[in-house]
Each structure stands twice: as C-alpha cells, then as structure tokens.
Design a protein around this motif. Structure first.
Motif, PDB file in Angstrom:
ATOM      1  N   ALA A  22     -14.941  13.465 -20.886  1.00  0.00           N
ATOM      2  CA  ALA A  22     -15.119  13.393 -21.981  1.00  0.00           C
ATOM      3  C   ALA A  22     -15.398  14.631 -22.750  1.00  0.00           C
ATOM      4  O   ALA A  22     -15.013  14.863 -23.926  1.00  0.00           O
ATOM      5  N   GLU A  23     -15.852  15.739 -22.003  1.00  0.00           N
ATOM      6  CA  GLU A  23     -16.103  16.773 -22.563  1.00  0.00           C
ATOM      7  C   GLU A  23     -14.915  17.708 -22.748  1.00  0.00           C
ATOM      8  O   GLU A  23     -14.584  18.356 -23.708  1.00  0.00           O
ATOM      9  N   ARG A  24     -14.130  17.477 -21.661  1.00  0.00           N
ATOM     10  CA  ARG A  24     -12.589  18.170 -21.829  1.00  0.00           C
ATOM     11  C   ARG A  24     -11.804  17.812 -22.882  1.00  0.00           C
ATOM     12  O   ARG A  24     -11.228  18.598 -23.633  1.00  0.00           O
ATOM     13  N   LEU A  25     -11.760  16.507 -23.519  1.00  0.00           N
ATOM     14  CA  LEU A  25     -11.258  15.910 -24.410  1.00  0.00           C
ATOM     15  C   LEU A  25     -11.780  16.365 -25.723  1.00  0.00           C
ATOM     16  O   LEU A  25     -11.277  16.079 -26.743  1.00  0.00           O
ATOM     17  N   GLY A  26     -13.109  17.156 -25.926  1.00  0.00           N
ATOM     18  CA  GLY A  26     -13.628  17.328 -26.985  1.00  0.00           C
ATOM     19  C   GLY A  26     -14.258  16.123 -27.743  1.00  0.00           C
ATOM     20  O   GLY A  26     -14.903  16.615 -29.022  1.00  0.00           O
ATOM     21  N   LEU A  27     -14.695  15.113 -26.938  1.00  0.00           N
ATOM     22  CA  LEU A  27     -15.363  14.076 -27.388  1.00  0.00           C
ATOM     23  C   LEU A  27     -17.091  14.231 -27.222  1.00  0.00           C
ATOM     24  O   LEU A  27     -17.590  13.915 -28.383  1.00  0.00           O
ATOM     25  N   LEU A  28     -17.417  14.624 -26.211  1.00  0.00           N
ATOM     26  CA  LEU A  28     -18.814  14.974 -25.908  1.00  0.00           C
ATOM     27  C   LEU A  28     -18.933  16.533 -26.042  1.00  0.00           C
ATOM     28  O   LEU A  28     -18.404  17.424 -25.478  1.00  0.00           O
ATOM     29  N   ASP A  29     -20.378  16.800 -26.361  1.00  0.00           N
ATOM     30  CA  ASP A  29     -20.776  18.167 -26.318  1.00  0.00           C
ATOM     31  C   ASP A  29     -22.063  18.101 -25.483  1.00  0.00           C
ATOM     32  O   ASP A  29     -23.059  17.544 -26.071  1.00  0.00           O
ATOM     33  N   LEU A  30     -22.086  18.238 -24.329  1.00  0.00           N
ATOM     34  CA  LEU A  30     -23.265  18.011 -23.366  1.00  0.00           C
ATOM     35  C   LEU A  30     -24.066  18.911 -23.723  1.00  0.00           C
ATOM     36  O   LEU A  30     -25.447  18.991 -23.116  1.00  0.00           O
ATOM     37  N   GLN A  31     -24.243  19.774 -24.558  1.00  0.00           N
ATOM     38  CA  GLN A  31     -25.204  21.000 -24.859  1.00  0.00           C
ATOM     39  C   GLN A  31     -26.137  20.107 -26.116  1.00  0.00           C
ATOM     40  O   GLN A  31     -27.181  20.818 -26.580  1.00  0.00           O
ATOM     41  N   ARG A  32     -25.636  19.019 -26.398  1.00  0.00           N
ATOM     42  CA  ARG A  32     -26.376  18.219 -27.565  1.00  0.00           C
ATOM     43  C   ARG A  32     -26.658  16.968 -27.194  1.00  0.00           C
ATOM     44  O   ARG A  32     -26.130  16.289 -26.275  1.00  0.00           O
ATOM     45  N   PRO A  33     -27.772  16.262 -27.727  1.00  0.00           N
ATOM     46  CA  PRO A  33     -28.189  14.979 -26.995  1.00  0.00           C
ATOM     47  C   PRO A  33     -27.110  13.910 -27.194  1.00  0.00           C
ATOM     48  O   PRO A  33     -26.242  13.748 -28.173  1.00  0.00           O
ATOM     49  N   VAL A  34     -27.153  13.200 -25.996  1.00  0.00           N
ATOM     50  CA  VAL A  34     -26.224  12.078 -25.860  1.00  0.00           C
ATOM     51  C   VAL A  34     -26.961  10.875 -25.687  1.00  0.00           C
ATOM     52  O   VAL A  34     -27.830  10.715 -24.822  1.00  0.00           O
ATOM     53  N   ALA A  35     -26.497   9.937 -26.016  1.00  0.00           N
ATOM     54  CA  ALA A  35     -27.001   8.275 -25.647  1.00  0.00           C
ATOM     55  C   ALA A  35     -25.986   7.767 -24.833  1.00  0.00           C
ATOM     56  O   ALA A  35     -24.803   7.815 -24.714  1.00  0.00           O
ATOM     57  N   VAL A  36     -26.537   7.857 -23.316  1.00  0.00           N
ATOM     58  CA  VAL A  36     -25.847   6.802 -22.348  1.00  0.00           C
ATOM     59  C   VAL A  36     -26.037   5.451 -22.299  1.00  0.00           C
ATOM     60  O   VAL A  36     -27.282   5.017 -22.219  1.00  0.00           O
ATOM     61  N   MET A  37     -25.212   4.627 -22.589  1.00  0.00           N
ATOM     62  CA  MET A  37     -25.204   3.112 -22.591  1.00  0.00           C
ATOM     63  C   MET A  37     -24.879   2.699 -21.308  1.00  0.00           C
ATOM     64  O   MET A  37     -23.608   2.751 -20.894  1.00  0.00           O
ATOM     65  N   LEU A  38     -25.810   1.977 -20.563  1.00  0.00           N
ATOM     66  CA  LEU A  38     -25.331   1.242 -19.412  1.00  0.00           C
ATOM     67  C   LEU A  38     -25.718  -0.161 -19.572  1.00  0.00           C
ATOM     68  O   LEU A  38     -26.919  -0.523 -19.030  1.00  0.00           O
ATOM     69  N   GLY A  39     -25.030  -0.985 -20.430  1.00  0.00           N
ATOM     70  CA  GLY A  39     -25.177  -2.134 -20.700  1.00  0.00           C
ATOM     71  C   GLY A  39     -24.674  -3.062 -19.954  1.00  0.00           C
ATOM     72  O   GLY A  39     -23.256  -3.479 -19.767  1.00  0.00           O
ATOM     73  N   GLY A  40     -25.703  -3.859 -18.948  1.00  0.00           N
ATOM     74  CA  GLY A  40     -24.918  -4.992 -17.940  1.00  0.00           C
ATOM     75  C   GLY A  40     -24.011  -4.315 -16.866  1.00  0.00           C
ATOM     76  O   GLY A  40     -22.859  -5.142 -16.658  1.00  0.00           O
ATOM     77  N   ILE A  41     -23.917  -3.025 -16.630  1.00  0.00           N
ATOM     78  CA  ILE A  41     -23.135  -2.567 -15.451  1.00  0.00           C
ATOM     79  C   ILE A  41     -23.920  -2.339 -14.064  1.00  0.00           C
ATOM     80  O   ILE A  41     -23.171  -2.356 -13.466  1.00  0.00           O
ATOM     81  N   LEU A  42     -24.940  -1.599 -14.161  1.00  0.00           N
ATOM     82  CA  LEU A  42     -25.680  -1.245 -12.913  1.00  0.00           C
ATOM     83  C   LEU A  42     -25.853  -2.595 -12.143  1.00  0.00           C
ATOM     84  O   LEU A  42     -25.970  -2.227 -10.846  1.00  0.00           O
ATOM     85  N   HIS A  43     -26.027  -3.678 -12.779  1.00  0.00           N
ATOM     86  CA  HIS A  43     -26.372  -4.730 -11.748  1.00  0.00           C
ATOM     87  C   HIS A  43     -24.955  -5.310 -10.991  1.00  0.00           C
ATOM     88  O   HIS A  43     -24.818  -6.096 -10.036  1.00  0.00           O
ATOM     89  N   HIS A  44     -24.024  -4.623 -11.217  1.00  0.00           N
ATOM     90  CA  HIS A  44     -22.801  -4.885 -10.708  1.00  0.00           C
ATOM     91  C   HIS A  44     -22.320  -3.740  -9.721  1.00  0.00           C
ATOM     92  O   HIS A  44     -21.386  -3.774  -8.944  1.00  0.00           O
ATOM     93  N   LEU A  45     -23.186  -2.852  -9.338  1.00  0.00           N
ATOM     94  CA  LEU A  45     -23.143  -1.940  -8.182  1.00  0.00           C
ATOM     95  C   LEU A  45     -23.930  -2.554  -7.279  1.00  0.00           C
ATOM     96  O   LEU A  45     -25.120  -2.919  -7.290  1.00  0.00           O
ATOM     97  N   SER A  46     -23.555  -2.374  -5.724  1.00  0.00           N
ATOM     98  CA  SER A  46     -24.248  -2.701  -4.747  1.00  0.00           C
ATOM     99  C   SER A  46     -25.414  -1.893  -4.552  1.00  0.00           C
ATOM    100  O   SER A  46     -25.149  -0.395  -4.848  1.00  0.00           O
ATOM    101  N   ASP A  47     -26.329  -1.877  -3.409  1.00  0.00           N
ATOM    102  CA  ASP A  47     -27.086  -0.726  -3.279  1.00  0.00           C
ATOM    103  C   ASP A  47     -26.613   0.282  -2.400  1.00  0.00           C
ATOM    104  O   ASP A  47     -27.031   1.375  -2.482  1.00  0.00           O
ATOM    105  N   ALA A  48     -25.541  -0.174  -1.628  1.00  0.00           N
ATOM    106  CA  ALA A  48     -24.791   0.895  -1.074  1.00  0.00           C
ATOM    107  C   ALA A  48     -23.965   1.980  -2.179  1.00  0.00           C
ATOM    108  O   ALA A  48     -23.899   3.094  -1.762  1.00  0.00           O
ATOM    109  N   GLU A  49     -23.651   1.449  -3.132  1.00  0.00           N
ATOM    110  CA  GLU A  49     -23.218   2.256  -4.206  1.00  0.00           C
ATOM    111  C   GLU A  49     -24.299   2.975  -4.813  1.00  0.00           C
ATOM    112  O   GLU A  49     -24.103   3.952  -5.915  1.00  0.00           O
ATOM    113  N   ASP A  50     -25.515   3.037  -4.548  1.00  0.00           N
ATOM    114  CA  ASP A  50     -26.431   3.680  -5.382  1.00  0.00           C
ATOM    115  C   ASP A  50     -26.554   3.914  -6.398  1.00  0.00           C
ATOM    116  O   ASP A  50     -26.527   4.918  -7.324  1.00  0.00           O
TER     117      ASP A  50
END
Length: 293
Positions: A154-182
């Motif tokens: 995302a940063e390489r494509l110029g879409l995100l600048d990680l030196q500035r605040p970002v909102a990370v949206m994890l809507g309904g996704i972490l519950h589809h990871l197993s415990d082994a996937e941490d």
C-alpha cells in the motif's frame, strides 16, 4: 494537517496490479457468503448453501452480517468526521456494496485515501471495475496473515503514508483466523507499524458468558460448529480475548461493546450505519475503536 498527493498508480488491469488468481467456485468463500447475507449478487450456489445452512442452525445469522456492516460504517464516519483520519486500511473488505468505507470517509474527507485488502480474487475483479476512475482508493489482493506485506504494498503504490495516522479496519475478519494463525500477533504487528494518532477498529464474533447468558452462549456454540463444518473458519472468542487485540491503545467510548451499543444512530435515522440488530443475536458480535497514544 497537510494532505499528500494522490497515488501514482494505474487503475486498469495490467498496470500496478497483480493478475488475480482463478476464482474457486467449488468451495464456499467468506467474502461471497457475506455478500449473500448483505443482499449482494456475487455468490455461487455453494456460498448460498453455506449461508442458508448457518441460518437454519441459528436463525438470524443475517443479523450479524448487517450489524457488522453498520458498525464499520459508523466507525468509519466517526474516524473521518470526528478524528480527521485521512487514510484507511480496510483488511478483509469483502465484495463492494453500498456504503463502502471510501464512500463513508469521503462524506467528510473528500480526498481520504482507502486501501481495501482481500484474498478472494473475485473481490479484486469487482473492486477494479468499481474503482476504475477513483484516484484515492485501491483494492489489493493480499492476506491479513501477511500484515507487513500488505502495508509495504500500500505504501509502495503511494496510497498510504505510514508516517501519518492510519485507520486500520478489521471488521469481521479476525474471527476467521484460527488460534494457530495468531490473530493477536497479527493485530500487534499492525499496531506496531503505524504512528501515534492511528486508530484500530475491530468487530468480532463474541462468546457470551454461559453463566449469565446460557441461551446466547448455546447459539454461539451452534453457529461456530456450523461455520467450522462448512467454511473451516469462524470462531467465537471471549470479550477479554477480543479486547487484547487493541493492546495498550486507548479505547474510545463506549469501549468494546455489542455492536448495537457502539455509537448508535437515532432509530429514525436514514443514514448508512443506522441498522440495529434484533435482540436474538445482538450479544454474539462486539466491536470497538481504539487510538494509539
């Protein structure tokens, strides 16, 4: 805060994008099942079978999908309008529907940059078509289990600048990871990669306390069994476990709560995000937003 230039990437196939992998229509896809629940049309018979099977096990699964969508919309509006966030990373975004993150964000921040990430090739295909002429939004085919790779791309494509605040949206996704996937480790790696003032929004299937809410806890167990049987994904975790995904970030009011209670809109509101889940499954999914100190 000064805004940065729109990214220098091509929107059409064959530009900066990686060609999508073949679409698997012989097994259910989380993104397509979710699309079906939301009333979309991008799904196959095997996806509809999975969705209808879960609905037969515990009526009201559609409530969870609609409630999750409304939470993401309200959280996005809060982050853009009240916190002034100008960059969004939506991982596990799913298939395009009305009221996507970029549409909500652009209500108050017209040039907000949004990177959608999903591992389903059909999401990439539809996202390309939807966003062909949008200069601030991009769909990446990648996976939550590779957070550094997602951020780097995302940063390489110029879409995100990680030196500035970002909102990370994890809507309904972490519950589809197993415990082994941490999932906790993945959330931590994402938190570590962004600067102070960044925000994290999480919604997650929640396992109610069986002593306090025995009926709801039983519904959660039956739904988890159905999801694991057909999708091999979908875990109901405790509220304490889910809250740990925010680390030491500051949860904004009202904290980690059932989705209906997270900054609800008035009952007569017509704006996106106003959907309210019926009581039958309202305790089975929770959400919250936190800010990095």
């Amino acid at each position: 805060m000064p805004r940065f230039e729109s990214p220098k990437f091509m929107k059409r196939a064959g530009g900066a994008y990686t060609e999508p992998t073949p679409i698997e229509s012989d097994k259910a896809s989380i993104a397509r099942v979710y699309s079906y629940y939301l009333g979309g049309k991008d799904h196959f018979e095997i996806d509809r079978d999975m969705a209808n099977y879960a609905e037969s096990v515990v009526p009201g699964v559609t409530d969870l999908a609609l409630g999750n969508r409304a939470f993401v919309q309200r959280a996005t509006r809060y982050l853009a309008a009240e916190r002034g966030i100008e960059q969004f990373l939506d991982i596990g975004s799913g298939l395009p529907t009305d009221g996507n993150v970029h549409e909500i964000a652009h209500e108050s921040v017209p040039d907000a940059h949004v990177a959608y990430v999903d591992n389903d090739p059909i999401v990439l295909a539809h996202g390309r078509a939807l966003l062909e002429n949008n200069r601030t939004t991009l769909v990446l085919q990648n996976d939550l289990t590779r957070p550094e790779e997602v951020l780097t791309e995302a940063e390489r494509l110029g879409l995100l600048d990680l030196q500035r605040p970002v909102a990370v949206m994890l809507g309904g996704i972490l519950h589809h990871l197993s415990d082994a996937e941490d999932p906790g480790g993945i959330a931590r790696r994402l938190r570590d990669a962004v600067v102070s003032g960044s925000c994290l929004a999480v919604s997650h299937f929640c396992e109610p306390d069986s002593a306090q809410f025995p009926d709801e806890a039983d519904r959660a167990r039956r739904l988890q069994a159905a999801f694991q049987e057909r999708l091999k994904a979908g875990l109901w975790r405790t509220a304490e476990r889910i809250q740990s995904y925010f680390g030491d970030w500051n949860l904004v009011e009202p904290g980690l709560v059932p989705l209906n209670r997270w900054r609800p809109l008035p009952p007569d509101a017509k704006s996106l995000g106003s959907y309210t889940m019926p009581p039958r499954n309202a305790k089975l999914i929770v959400g919250g937003v936190a800010v990095k100190p």
